[in-house]
Design an enzyme around this catalytic site. Structure first.
Site, PDB file in Angstrom:
ATOM      1  CG  PHE A 116      -1.644   1.324   1.445  1.00 29.27           C
ATOM      2  CD1 PHE A 116      -3.007   1.383   1.175  1.00 29.27           C
ATOM      3  CD2 PHE A 116      -1.014   2.495   1.880  1.00 29.27           C
ATOM      4  CE1 PHE A 116      -3.720   2.576   1.336  1.00 29.27           C
ATOM      5  CE2 PHE A 116      -1.712   3.686   2.040  1.00 29.27           C
ATOM      6  CZ  PHE A 116      -3.075   3.722   1.765  1.00 29.27           C
ATOM      7  CD  GLU A 117       5.111   2.454  -2.052  1.00 30.25           C
ATOM      8  OE1 GLU A 117       4.988   2.481  -3.297  1.00 30.25           O
ATOM      9  OE2 GLU A 117       6.210   2.409  -1.487  1.00 30.25           O
TER      10      GLU A 117
END
Ligand SMILES: Nc1nc2c(ncn2[C@@H]2O[C@H](COP(=O)(O)OP(=O)(O)O)[C@@H](O)[C@H]2O)c(=O)[nH]1
Ligand SMILES: *[C@@H]1O[C@H](CO)[C@@H](O)[C@H](O)[C@H]1NC(C)=O
Ligand SMILES: *[C@@H]1O[C@H](CO)[C@@H](O)[C@H](O)[C@H]1NC(C)=O
Ligand SMILES: *[C@@H]1O[C@H](CO)[C@@H](O)[C@H](O)[C@H]1NC(C)=O
Ligand SMILES: *[C@@H]1O[C@H](CO)[C@@H](O)[C@H](O)[C@H]1NC(C)=O
Ligand SMILES: *[C@@H]1O[C@H](CO)[C@@H](O)[C@H](O)[C@H]1NC(C)=O
Ligand SMILES: [Mg+2]
Length: 513
Positions: A355-356
């Site tokens: 997740f970014e």
């Protein structure tokens, strides 16, 4: 009305006492005892719950949640100050992962993108099948583009040595160590994804993976909020890396910093343990002192030895003490701190990069690009199993400060076995509205977790398993500590100076002896 209620209550009580008289004279006492126990149990459970990290408010001037609880998305979108950003989702995936890809897309559309319509970029080392593209396009509420990686982006040095190395990592049980495509994936995400022509068309991205889950609704635009508040990189999970996968990553990082005289950002403090607690140490003390508790002991020993050398050996207690210290020091081996380099050690913490939400130029810049090239040339992507997560985190800390980072604490997220899911806000719920009948929620689906006063999430439905914030490593604690700092962008300096410490300790020594 009130009389009626009183009557009913009276009848109830009378009924109850008749029942008690009928049975056992001890019952009222037992009943009362039960009530009292329940009362105390409840309040002690509540007190215990209050101590949980996940129930505390962590917001500081440096970083806090953009919008606590739900906001009215329809109003948000038509507010003239709101600006949709130049942003995209990106996902690397294989054709055979279609089911998991669709599950992620359903999740993100229903919880966020049905209101915001950000496009998607899908990347693959092979051409996507027609079926893959069709199914994806049928599901999402925005444009999708599909890209293929070229040879250079998806490769490792092809040699016998490579295969032996990768096999060895398998024999050592290094997670994914014997899987060449996993090494390629990590290398791609470390140094190539942000340069792909489809990604280059945007300023911001949100990385997704097949089969991830979102537990809450995101009723605001994270790209816009980050842009507005000057944030450049957002995460939801921070954990330590498996040490076996990166034996030489930190050493290579330090060499790169030295060779290129990089002035690291204050984000560096999140990932490194600094042994340099005292400035101006003598060479030998510098080697002997590694932890705070060793400082005073070692300097006191130094003073006793110096005293002996100054006054000469005689049989009074003070000189004997010096002799004792001298003997024991000469027997001391310099402690083997295999992970200490230039007075620093990597604490293994990293943002979990599956997740970014970030700006593409946090990677697409000269310092990071040269860092990747340096790492790539060193061979660690195949000789070891460097993950893109620690490479991203260390690489970001070359240029970014703590205040450039945002913790999306209000985004509930699950990838494989780990999950973070926030508490809802007490009475903070707004009613849900679907923009497509596929995302309608009826009955149970439209019921969410009970909120608490310090909650942050919007319409979260958390699973009944361990919450990462309450079951978490030291990494999260360091983050909380750093954002509490009044001056988070300053780099750490040694806390003590040797000569000052020594003269203070010498006074004590002289008093005692
Ligand atoms: N096209 C393609 N995608 C891959 C390959 N290996 C991994 N991925 C993608 O890379 C991401 C991370 O891989 P994953 O197996 O989930 O690793 P994990 O999240 O570290 O367990 C996911 O989006 C995968 O779909 C591959 O060989 N080809
Ligand atoms: C979005 O950003 C990219 C990269 O900076 C740029 O090339 C492109 O023109 C931008 N698009 C829009 C619509 O602003
Ligand atoms: C370091 O030690 C030297 C010699 O004892 C002294 O002159 C100097 O001021 C010290 N440096 C600092 C920063 O205190
Ligand atoms: C020990 O001997 C030294 C040197 O002779 C002297 O200066 C010191 O006062 C003595 N200390 C004690 C506790 O007798
Ligand atoms: C929570 O922590 C315990 C003990 O440290 C560990 O055994 C367990 O696997 C952890 N649970 C999760 C979901 O991480
Ligand atoms: C980081 O903070 C330092 C000190 O305040 C400042 O000089 C530097 O410009 C900041 N770096 C970035 C990337 O904002
Ligand atoms: Mg994954």
């Amino acid at each position: 009305m009130r009389i009626l209620r009183k009557l009913r209550l009276g009848a109830l009580l009378r009924g109850f006492s008749l029942f008690l008289e009928d049975v056992n004279p001890l019952y009222p006492i037992i009943f009362l005892a039960c009530l009292i126990t329940i009362f105390f149990l409840k309040s002690s459970i509540e007190e215990e719950m209050g101590k949980l990290k996940s129930r505390q408010d962590w917001s500081t001037a440096t970083d806090s949640i953009f919008h606590v609880g739900c906001i009215d998305t329809q109003e948000y979108l038509i507010d003239p100050v709101y600006q949709k950003q130049n942003a995209t989702f990106i996902m690397l995936a294989r054709n055979n992962e279609l089911t998991d890809v669709l599950s992620t897309l359903e999740n993100i559309e229903s919880h966020f993108n049905q209101w915001f319509h950000y496009p998607y970029v899908f990347l693959n080392d092979e051409p996507f099948t027609e079926e893959f593209k069709r199914e994806v396009q049928n599901l999402v509420s925005s444009e999708s583009s599909f890209g293929i990686l070229n040879e250079e982006q998806w490769t490792l040095t092809d040699s016998v040595e490579l295969n032996e190395n990768i096999q060895l990592q398998g024999d050592r049980d290094i997670l994914y160590g014997d899987n060449p495509s996993y090494h390629k994936m990590c290398r791609f995400y470390s140094g190539w994804f942000y340069r792909h022509e489809l990604v280059q068309q945007y300023e911001w991205y949100w990385r997704l993976e097949p089969a991830v889950e979102f537990y809450c609704d995101l009723t605001y635009d994270p790209f816009y909020e980050m842009s507005k508040s000057g944030k450049k990189y957002g995460f939801t999970v921070i954990i330590p890396e498996l040490a076996d996968t990166i034996p030489t990553l930190f050493r290579s990082t330090l060499s790169y910093i030295k060779e290129n005289q990089i002035n690291v950002g204050s984000l560096w403090k999140l990932f490194t343990l600094d042994y340099h607690l005292v400035s101006n140490l003598t060479t030998i003390l510098d080697k002997l002192i590694n932890y705070p508790h060793e400082i005073i002991n070692q300097i006191e020993d130094d003073i006793a030895i110096e005293y002996l050398l100054d006054t000469g050996l005689n049989d009074n207690e003070t000189t004997m003490l010096g002799l004792q210290k001298l003997l024991s020091r000469s027997n001391t081996k310099v402690p083997l701190e295999i992970n200490k380099f230039s007075d620093l050690r990597y604490n293994l913490c990293h943002f979990w990069s599956n997740f970014e939400i970030a700006k593409i130029d946090v990677f697409d810049n000269e310092i990071y690009q040269n860092y990747f090239n340096y790492l790539d040339a060193s061979g660690g992507f195949w000789q070891e199993r460097w993950g893109d997560a620690p490479v991203h985190s260390l690489g970001l800390s070359l240029t970014l400060n703590i205040s450039d980072i945002h913790y999306f604490r209000d985004i509930g997220y699950k990838h494989s076995t780990l999950q973070h899911c926030p508490n809802n806000v007490y009475n903070g719920e707004l009613s849900y509205f679907a923009t497509d009948e596929r995302w309608q929620r009826q009955g149970k689906q439209n019921h969410y977790d009970k909120g608490i006063k310090t909650g942050s999430g919007c319409r979260c439905k958390c699973p009944d398993s361990a919450e990462l914030e309450d079951n978490q490593s030291y990494c999260q604690d360091i983050w909380i500590d750093l954002i509490k700092d009044n001056n988070p962008n300053k780099l750490r300096e040694p806390i003590f100076e040797y000569n000052e410490l020594k003269s203070a300790l010498k006074k004590d020594f002289n008093k005692k002896n």
